[in-house]
Scaffold this active site. Structure first.
Site, short mmCIF file in Angstrom:
data_model
loop_
_atom_site.label_atom_id
_atom_site.label_comp_id
_atom_site.label_asym_id
_atom_site.label_seq_id
_atom_site.Cartn_x
_atom_site.Cartn_y
_atom_site.Cartn_z
N LYS A 1 0.84 -1.19 0.00
CA LYS A 1 0.00 0.00 0.00
C LYS A 1 0.88 1.25 0.00
CE LYS A 1 -4.18 -1.85 0.21
NZ LYS A 1 -5.19 -1.62 -0.85
N ASP B 1 -0.45 -0.38 -4.51
CA ASP B 1 -1.81 0.15 -4.59
C ASP B 1 -1.84 1.50 -3.88
OD1 ASP B 1 -4.50 0.67 -4.64
OD2 ASP B 1 -5.11 -1.18 -3.62
N GLU C 1 -1.73 0.10 -8.82
CA GLU C 1 -3.18 0.10 -8.75
C GLU C 1 -3.70 1.45 -8.30
OE1 GLU C 1 -4.68 -3.45 -6.86
OE2 GLU C 1 -6.42 -2.35 -6.10
N ASP D 1 -9.15 -0.09 -9.66
CA ASP D 1 -9.98 -0.74 -8.64
C ASP D 1 -11.17 0.18 -8.36
OD1 ASP D 1 -11.11 -1.88 -6.42
OD2 ASP D 1 -9.32 -1.85 -5.17
N LYS E 1 -14.01 -7.06 -7.68
CA LYS E 1 -14.28 -7.56 -6.33
C LYS E 1 -15.76 -7.91 -6.27
CE LYS E 1 -10.82 -4.66 -4.08
NZ LYS E 1 -10.57 -3.40 -3.35
#
Ligand code: MG
Length: 345
Positions: A161, A186, A212, A237, A259
């Protein structure tokens, strides 16, 4: 045939406090859904609501009775399309609540014909992929320790992250602790377009697989700006919720991160996969912080994917559900011989 549905709210402690560009959490609330047929066969699903998509455990609980009414009035778990369409008519949005019902129905439908879900869907379990393990934002020493721990547990793909003002230091730390790992990052919308290009250039030397969600979803032009200048592939995302969003992101991202908690379940996820393929995108399945009640459902889509990020259950201190085994970091679908998704207490 008749169906009876029920739900239960569960609060899970996390193994480590989990920080992304938007904030920190140390627990995750899921709502577990059970749908039982008149022979006593039970399908299990789960909702992991995200405030980012307008949901909380309370909103899930508020809409489940209306969704259950649809399930009970159709009364046949094999009528997956019909139930999905009726749920969308009765309740708008609320994708994680719908996902919980849809996963439970898939689990039940496959159990009724005594097949693992991947076989019910006609997919090849040998096409297994490694899941990434997520390293949340933390101080340097903690990120180093988490990286070493993930490697020791057999994870060789790490999702790091970022989206902070010290992303280069984060990558230096993680790469230093895991010289051979595959590392993807991400940013969770944490950068402006210019920052994104600058930061991606700065971290590219650490051999990063892809980036991401560099910029906020509400600025699609910013995403295009980054995509056209980035030396690394871009995954979306937050910018991609349902199959109908695919055409809008296909010219500004390389990889679609689906997702179940965004698509509202397995059926829309499969449509999203085919839409993304038709637009030349690669596909990843991600997750929220979820128990195996729902992760197990997503794991059965692995044969259709290029990348997997299904570590939601692994991030929990303890998951009361067992799911599809993760063997040395790989989703081991072929190990699931029991019918349904494989989720069980
Ligand atoms: Mg993400």
């Amino acid at each position: 045939m008749s169906l009876t549905a029920s739900f239960e709210r569960v609060e899970y402690a996390l193994e480590h406090p989990f920080t992304i560009a938007r904030g920190t959490q140390d627990t995750a609330e899921n709502v577990i859904v059970r749908i039982e047929d008149d022979e006593g066969t039970v399908g299990v699903g789960g909702a992991a609501p995200s405030t980012h998509y307008g949901e909380t455990p309370d909103t899930v609980e508020a809409v489940l009775p209306a969704l259950f009414e649809v399930v009970e009035s159709v009364g046949d778990p094999h009528q997956l399309d019909r139930i999905e369409a009726s749920m969308d008519r009765v309740v708008t949005d609320n994708p994680s609540a719908k996902a919980a019902v849809d996963i439970a129905l898939h689990d039940l439908a496959a159990k009724r014909v005594d097949l693992p879900l991947y076989r019910y869907l006609g997919l090849d379990p040998a096409a297994s992929l490694e899941t990434s393990y997520t390293i949340g934002i933390d101080d340097r020493e903690t990120m180093r320790e988490k990286t070493l721990e993930a490697r020791a547990r057999g994870f060789s793909t790490l999702k790091v992250k970022v989206g902070t003002d010290r992303d280069r230091e984060i990558l230096e730390t993680v790469r230093g602790a895991a010289p051979d790992a595959i590392i993807r990052v991400d940013a969770n919308e944490g950068w402006t377009p210019r920052e994104a290009v600058r930061n991606i250039e700065a971290i590219a030397e650490f051999d990063v697989e892809f980036v991401e969600q560099p910029v906020p979803a509400e600025h699609p032009e910013g995403l295009r700006y980054v995509y056209e200048r980035s030396p690394l592939p871009i995954a979306v995302d937050e910018s991609l919720v349902r199959a109908t969003d695919v055409p809008d992101v296909a010219d500004r991202a390389d990889i679609a991160n689906l997702k179940l908690m965004k698509t509202g379940g397995i059926r829309e996820a499969i449509r999203l996969i085919h839409a993304a393929r038709a637009h030349g995108m690669e596909i990843m399945a991600g997750c929220m912080i979820e128990s195996n009640a729902s992760i197990a459902g997503a794991a059965h889509l692995t044969p259709l994917l290029d990348y997997v990020d299904l570590d939601g259950s692994i991030l929990l201190a303890e998951d009361d559900f067992e799911g599809v085994p993760i063997d040395d970091g790989s989703v081991d679908l072929a190990a699931i011989e029991r019918p349904g998704t494989g989720a069980r207490i």
